[in-house]
Design an enzyme around this catalytic site. Structure first.
Site, PDB file in Angstrom:
ATOM      1  CD  GLU A 231       1.423 -12.324  30.793  1.00  0.00           C
ATOM      2  OE1 GLU A 231       2.235 -11.597  30.153  1.00  0.00           O
ATOM      3  OE2 GLU A 231       1.077 -13.458  30.399  1.00  0.00           O
TER       4      GLU A 231
ATOM      5  CB  SER B 298      -8.891 -38.713 -18.060  1.00  0.00           C
ATOM      6  OG  SER B 298      -8.641 -40.090 -18.248  1.00  0.00           O
TER       7      SER B 298
END
Length: 772
Positions: A115, A398
């Site tokens: 890092e 529907s």
């Protein structure tokens, strides 16, 4: 040197001096220009430096104060409900905080090597690292693995700022750098490294490397071998990417990068690295994890909702797991609790068994806020499980008719509610596939109102034909539906979710404006910045269209012929639509004749729009069917809407000024200035089966009144008892097909068939009935 020689040199010097006086040297123009360029460049650089320094210190002056509490706290994001009460934290709140003296040197070496190799040399910000990272990005060398931010800067970002990419502005970077330098002044390198080791997100809701070591390997950091230590050190860069469980290949690459960095940093030998690389990245991983007992009851009942909140936050560019965010949602916790209890107990509704599933979404029609949602029942303590409320692989039956067929007809064709439609024998164009109604009967010519109230299939498809697929799909798209692959058959069944339906029907409720449904109200980042999120709304239909649809859908609930009478709430102004889909013909024989796969109810008032789906996950297994006369979806809606409507105003919708009314056969009908005159004016006995016309267009039926004897309120002999009970879609398509261009009402699910292979009518039961 003798005198003659000196004399000679003297004469030469004098001669040169004389020549110089007589012929002066001309100045070098190019030399002057170069000097000016250099001077200008230096001046520009100085100006840029001054400006940059000024901007830096102006931004830095407004940086947050350095706080040890923020440095030591876990990076958990917290999710709140609409009242600002905490629902849950994202991550393991039982974080194991490791002290400085307990952090193994091997881990420190691994973290620093991968890092921030110059961690012990810089003072929070590393100019050398920044230049090196920039050159590495240009050249593509492996040194670019580290990037330009130091460990100090990474810690500051995790503790004080948003990790959202769009928030990485010059101002934010300046403040980040300033605080990193202050951090380095105030704390020792060992303290900073300790903060970092305990802060980082490590995947699976885990924060801190000691907690991660126990999660992944079941032991403390000090007991990890070199390969495992390198894996732990490499995870924070991208926890989901470098996951040894789900992505062992990428995890291996990342672990090896860490080992290589340790060699380059002279922390281990090449031989040690090579030996560690031989270890399989999955060796030693804990295979099972106990469910966290700290899961709150609020989080449990809101699981589906929380899953969508996290997804929405990610869509907005945030990382909810490492951003240290405060996420304020639109969730009404009281409504959510009620919904959870309705579907997980038998106190309100009688469920046939524990395997039947439910999905429900509640939306505020006036702003699109999702105030409650549930994606299943009897799911146990699962976290972020399957959310059926947002799945679109089921047909809406529907419930598609108002949004795809009738509303577009009113919007684009100025149809009146009394518009005449033929309920006669119908074949899908270009096929031999006949469309049937639930009762296998045709009623001749009926009004649009009657067709919608009784949910007749043939008139709905004729209406869609009149509108045209282009306009119908445009209308649907504006309501948030995916229209890709839709065809005429989808007029009686759309691939849709309860989220989509609730939001679409909300546009009818509010008078024609569509709001994209939203779960998040606002997000506060670690530095206190608040971003508000609300749906602006878009008008998608005229208020007259919304009002006329609502007026008809009221009678779906209140009319004796309506399909939604079980949803009726006395005294409440509401409207709604039912939907059901039947099994395809190739498997229907394995189930009772009244069996349905899916049952829906979409209903609304001025304050709430609710969509309910009921069905089974494995609908083709024996016994996994919904009785066609089932009222479960309506009953769930009724209980929930009754609860929600307490204490809020209850007023009817106001008729727009451009909508007119007239009474025809005792029925109040609505029309527009451009509507055609009524053609159904007399009463008579409607025939059970009228096959006198097979026209597929409704345009001619506008002008025909002969043979049309049914009124909008009139029952058809021998058919209404079934029609009132339910309405369903019986498909002739193969249950294994997935083409959404189907001859069924199931839209995009597996009960479809391509137009290239027309389905065949299935005897007396009909080929494809859509229903209530």
């Amino acid at each position: 040197m003798d005198s003659n020689e000196n004399s000679r040199l003297s004469r030469v010097a004098k001669r040169r001096e004389e020549e110089s006086r007589n012929n002066p040297r001309k100045p070098n123009k190019n030399s002057g220009l170069v000097k000016k360029i250099i001077l200008g460049a230096l001046t520009a650089l100085l100006a840029l430096f001054v400006i940059g320094a000024t901007v830096f210190f102006v931004y830095a002056k407004n940086a947050p104060e350095l706080s040890e509490n923020k440095l030591t706290s876990a990076g958990n994001s917290v999710i709140y409900d609409a009242n600002g009460d905490k629902i849950t934290s994202l991550g393991n709140e039982n974080r194991t905080y490791i002290k400085t003296e307990d952090i193994p040197q091997q881990l420190k070496d691994a973290v620093v090597s991968i890092e921030d190799r110059r961690f012990y040399k810089h003072h929070g910000v590393d100019p050398v690292r920044i230049v090196s990272a920039a050159l590495s990005n240009v050249t593509g060398s492996s040194a670019g693995l580290q990037g330009g931010s130091t460990l100090d800067q990474q810690l500051i970002k995790l503790s004080f700022f948003s990790t959202k990419k769009s928030d990485q502005t010059l101002k934010r970077k300046s403040q980040e750098a300033w605080l990193a330098m202050q951090l380095d002044k105030e704390y020792s390198k060992e303290q900073i490294l300790t903060f970092y080791v305990n802060k980082v997100f490590m995947g699976y809701g885990t924060y801190g490397m000691e907690t991660a070591a126990k999660y992944y390997y079941g032991k403390s950091l000090k007991n990890l071998d070199l390969a495992q230590t390198a894996m732990i050190a490499g995870i924070p860069n991208a926890p989901s990417t470098y996951n040894p469980y789900s992505s062992p290949k990428l995890a291996t690459q990342r672990r090896n990068d860490v080992l290589n960095a340790m060699v380059a940093n002279k922390k281990i030998s090449q031989a040690q690295a090579n030996e560690a690389k031989q270890e399989d990245v999955t060796d030693g991983l804990v295979q099972t994890h106990e469910q966290e007992s700290t899961t709150s009851q609020k989080a449990k009942i809101s699981d589906s909702y929380l899953k969508e909140v996290i997804a929405e936050a990610k869509e907005k560019g945030y990382d909810p797991y490492s951003g240290n965010l405060k996420i304020y949602t639109n969730l009404d916790m009281d409504a959510q609790k009620k919904l959870y209890n309705i579907v997980n107990t038998d106190y309100y509704v009688d469920f046939p068994n524990d395997t039947m599933q439910v999905a429900t979404t509640v939306v505020d029609p006036n702003n699109g806020k999702v105030i409650a949602q549930i994606g299943g029942r009897k799911t146990g303590d699962v976290t972020y499980g399957l959310n059926r409320a947002v799945q679109t692989d089921r047909s809406s039956g529907s419930t598609a008719k108002p949004v795809m067929d009738y509303a577009p007809a009113i919007e684009y064709l100025d149809w009146a509610t009394y518009h005449a439609l033929k309920d006669t024998k119908f074949y899908y164009p270009g096929t031999s596939t006949q469309l049937y109604n639930l009762d296998n009967r045709y009623k001749g010519t009926i009004t649009m109102r009657q067709a919608l109230i009784e949910s007749r299939n043939v008139p709905a498809i004729r209406a869609l034909q009149a509108v045209g697929m282009t306009k119908a799909k445009s209308f649907l798209s504006n309501l948030g539906y995916d229209t890709k692959g839709l065809s005429l058959q989808n007029g009686i069944g759309l691939p849709a979710s309860t989220l989509q339906n609730a939001a679409a029907y909300a546009a009818f409720a509010n008078g024609g404006t569509y709001y994209e449904p939203t779960y998040i109200d606002k997000i506060e980042t670690a530095d206190g910045q608040v971003n508000d999120y609300s749906s602006s709304g878009k008008r998608v239909m005229q208020s007259s269209t919304a009002y006329m649809i609502t007026d008809m859908l009221k009678q779906v609930i209140t009319s004796s012929n309506g399909s939604g009478t079980a949803a009726k709430i006395s005294g409440l102004y509401q409207a709604g639509k039912t939907g059901t889909t039947d099994y395809p013909s190739d498997v229907s024989g394995q189930f009772p004749s009244d069996a349905a796969m899916d049952s829906w109810f979409d209903g609304y008032t001025k304050h709430y729009s609710i969509s309910v789906w009921v069905g089974y996950d494995h609908q083709y297994e024996p016994g996994n069917y919904v009785p066609n006369n089932s009222k479960l979806a309506q009953q769930i809606y009724k209980v929930l809407m009754t609860y929600l409507s307490q204490g809020v105003s209850n007023t009817d919708w106001t008729k727009p000024s451009n909508v007119y009314s007239r009474t025809i056969n005792g029925q109040r009908e609505l029309y527009l200035a451009g509507s055609a005159a009524p053609t159904i004016t007399g009463k008579g006995s409607s025939s059970g089966i009228n096959e006198s016309s097979s026209s597929s267009s409704s345009s001619s039926s506008d002008k025909e009144s002969s043979g049309s004897t049914s009124s909008s309120d009139e029952k058809s002999s021998g058919s209404d008892s079934n029609s009132n009970a339910s309405e369903s879609s019986t498909s002739t398509a193969s249950s294994t097909s997935t083409n959404s261009s189907a001859t069924t009402t199931t839209g995009g699910n597996n009960n479809t068939q391509s137009n290239n292979t027309p389905a065949t009518p299935a005897g007396n039961n009909g080929g494809n009935q859509a229903g209530h």
